[in-house]
Motif scaffolding. Structure first.
Motif, PDB file in Angstrom:
ATOM      1  N   LEU A 120       0.765  -1.448   0.053  1.00  0.00           N
ATOM      2  CA  LEU A 120      -0.086   0.136   0.228  1.00  0.00           C
ATOM      3  C   LEU A 120       0.899   1.307   0.003  1.00  0.00           C
ATOM      4  N   LEU A 121       2.138   1.126  -0.345  1.00  0.00           N
ATOM      5  CA  LEU A 121       2.876   2.285  -0.782  1.00  0.00           C
ATOM      6  C   LEU A 121       3.290   3.299   0.705  1.00  0.00           C
ATOM      7  N   GLY A 122       3.171   2.632   1.835  1.00  0.00           N
ATOM      8  CA  GLY A 122       3.224   3.304   2.916  1.00  0.00           C
ATOM      9  C   GLY A 122       4.763   2.913   3.631  1.00  0.00           C
ATOM     10  N   THR A 123       4.615   3.261   5.032  1.00  0.00           N
ATOM     11  CA  THR A 123       5.697   3.006   5.779  1.00  0.00           C
ATOM     12  C   THR A 123       5.513   1.946   6.809  1.00  0.00           C
ATOM     13  N   ALA A 124       6.611   1.198   7.329  1.00  0.00           N
ATOM     14  CA  ALA A 124       6.579   0.270   8.400  1.00  0.00           C
ATOM     15  C   ALA A 124       7.650   0.716   9.410  1.00  0.00           C
ATOM     16  N   ASP A 125       7.105   0.403  10.455  1.00  0.00           N
ATOM     17  CA  ASP A 125       8.025   0.471  11.919  1.00  0.00           C
ATOM     18  C   ASP A 125       7.508  -0.236  12.670  1.00  0.00           C
ATOM     19  N   ILE A 126       8.637  -0.215  13.867  1.00  0.00           N
ATOM     20  CA  ILE A 126       8.383  -0.842  15.293  1.00  0.00           C
ATOM     21  C   ILE A 126       8.077   0.125  16.237  1.00  0.00           C
ATOM     22  N   VAL A 127       7.211   0.035  17.121  1.00  0.00           N
ATOM     23  CA  VAL A 127       7.081   0.671  18.369  1.00  0.00           C
ATOM     24  C   VAL A 127       7.130  -0.129  19.526  1.00  0.00           C
ATOM     25  N   ALA A 128       8.490  -0.467  19.813  1.00  0.00           N
ATOM     26  CA  ALA A 128       8.804  -1.561  20.864  1.00  0.00           C
ATOM     27  C   ALA A 128       7.948  -1.378  22.288  1.00  0.00           C
ATOM     28  N   ASP A 129       8.033  -0.102  22.632  1.00  0.00           N
ATOM     29  CA  ASP A 129       7.497   0.406  23.829  1.00  0.00           C
ATOM     30  C   ASP A 129       6.175   1.208  23.706  1.00  0.00           C
ATOM     31  N   PRO A 130       5.052   0.596  24.149  1.00  0.00           N
ATOM     32  CA  PRO A 130       4.059   1.255  23.775  1.00  0.00           C
ATOM     33  C   PRO A 130       3.683   2.699  24.309  1.00  0.00           C
ATOM     34  N   ALA A 131       4.756   3.067  25.108  1.00  0.00           N
ATOM     35  CA  ALA A 131       4.397   4.589  25.718  1.00  0.00           C
ATOM     36  C   ALA A 131       4.986   5.511  24.406  1.00  0.00           C
TER      37      ALA A 131
END
Length: 456
Positions: A212-223
């Motif tokens: 869908l031509l977007g970005t992906a990333d991790i947010v390891a800490d929900p904060a």
């Protein structure tokens, strides 16, 4: 609500960097094409654009509400807070909806198969609705995407965008179901995907963003979710032109070998080729704001003798028709119905017997060839590590360390150093760490395709 200044008409520019010289009989031409959009505003019909509010846009926020979002209980709270922060960032007049995702997709706000229009009142109502979100059920992301598509397509807007958050694996539908949903949604809206915590599957999240031509990333800490959601929404609100494609024309006898986005991240667009007329094809790039991206184009040309030259490719930018109806004013260009954005670049081939000229590699091409290899080496190395092939993993990740150093990709080098002990970066000599934090490994995998720009 974010404060946006009055936009102006955008300007697109195309710059081509290459070594056009080939040895006698040489057949492969490589070029890096830099596309820049500056000035703000929108391309589109007047009824889709307000000079005070910017381009007409619709956004769907898809929030994971599966049972795992309750472990720990603060995760769901952070997800609600992040979604509220994103809603606060919506520009007045933007259409929006919130979808709660489990093994089914549910409309959280506004409901009844429609979109709300952002205002102080609707933003407050949406945040009130978020308080009712609770965790329970499974995960079937394809159903979330299909509901978002139905909602977004109900508005007559130029920009359609999704933001998707998940904390777990897509366990309640088959990979084929997810793939079918992505195929159905591709080209209809763009989508940024985020994985929170460490219990989700990197390849699923990156697959969504890629399709869908977007970005992906991790947010390891929900904060960290609120800050990330706010940044994503600010970027979405800055998008001004949708459905932009890189259009390539090649002469008789020439053929495009590949087209890859190489900055700000690596994304192979070759398989997304759409024919647009005789010897002409379009490669989708999604929505644009004020930004610049680089593309590596490789063209095979007929072999020729010393002193001959030819135009190997002509690169232009167009706004595509979508769903049979153009979202912009229409003009015939290159055999396909689209609006030409007025920017063009030429890729040339010149055959020479000057060995120094024909063997020189363009700095831009060399840099991004290395960046693509870096991304591939990381992904292969991590896959081999998971499969228990420690020698293979060490070799691949060592090569990645070497490439990161050569290209100046300091961010990737830091991520690699959390997975391997670097003995000699220049030689690519490393040792696998005996113990690696899961979040560090997932961060490296998720961000492996992020690149650094070449120094012009």
């Amino acid at each position: 609500m974010a404060n946006f200044s009055k936009p102006t008409v955008p300007r697109f520019a195309v710059d081509v960097y290459q070594n056009e010289y080939l040895p006698e009989g040489g057949r492969e031409v490589n070029a890096v094409v830099t596309v820049s959009a500056t000035g703000g505003g929108t391309i589109g019909a007047a009824h889709l654009y307000s000079p005070d509010r910017g381009p007409a846009a619709a956004v769907a926020l898809m929030v994971d509400c599966s049972g795992s979002m309750d472990y720990p209980p603060t995760k769901m709270r952070h997800a609600r807070d992040a979604t509220a922060a994103a809603i606060d960032t919506l520009r007045d007049g933007v259409h929006f909806a919130v979808v709660g995702g489990t093994h089914v997709a549910k409309e959280v706000y506004p409901g009844a198969g429609r979109l709300a229009v952002a205002s102080d009142a609707t933003r407050d109502a949406a945040k009130q609705a978020l308080r009712r979100l609770s965790a329970g059920g499974g995960t079937a992301i394809g159903t979330w995407l299909r509901l978002a598509d139905r909602l977004l397509s109900s508005a007559d807007v130029t920009i359609r965008h999704g933001i998707l958050l998940t904390d777990g694996r897509n366990e309640h539908e088959s990979p084929e179901d997810l793939r079918a949903a992505l195929d159905s949604c591709a080209g209809r809206f763009t989508c940024d995907a985020r994985g929170v915590g460490t219990d989700w599957e990197v390849k699923e999240v990156t697959q969504i963003a890629s399709a869908l031509l977007g970005t992906a990333d991790i947010v390891a800490d929900p904060a960290g979710l609120a800050g990330d959601f706010t940044a994503m929404m600010e970027t979405a609100m800055g998008k001004e032109v949708a459905d932009v494609a890189l259009r390539l024309w090649t002469p008789v006898g020439a053929a495009v070998r590949f087209v890859k986005q190489v900055a700000p991240s690596v994304e192979d667009l070759t398989g997304r080729r759409a024919e647009a007329g005789p010897r002409t094809a379009d490669y989708p790039t999604g929505s644009w704001g004020d930004e610049s991206r680089d593309y590596h184009v490789c063209v095979a040309v007929p072999p020729a003798g010393i002193g001959q030259e030819m135009l190997a490719a002509r690169v232009s930018l167009v706004v595509l028709r979508t769903g049979g109806t153009s979202r912009s004013s229409e003009a015939e260009s290159g055999g396909g119905t689209a609006q030409n954005l007025g920017a063009q670049g030429l890729v040339r081939a010149v055959w020479t017997d000057d060995m120094a000229a024909s063997t020189r590699i363009s700095p831009q091409v060399a840099h991004y060839t290395g960046q693509a290899e870096l991304a591939h080496a990381i992904q292969e190395g991590l896959d081999l590590r998971k499969a228990g092939d420690l020698d293979g993993a060490t070799a691949k990740l060592g090569r990645a360390v070497q490439l990161a150093g050569v290209s100046g990709n300091a961010d990737t080098a830091k991520l690699l150093a959390k997975v391997v002990d670097v003995v000699d970066a220049a030689a690519g000599t490393v040792r696998l760490k005996a113990k690696v934090e899961e979040a560090d490994e997932m961060t490296l995998e998720t961000r492996s395709t992020k690149t650094v720009r070449v120094k012009k």
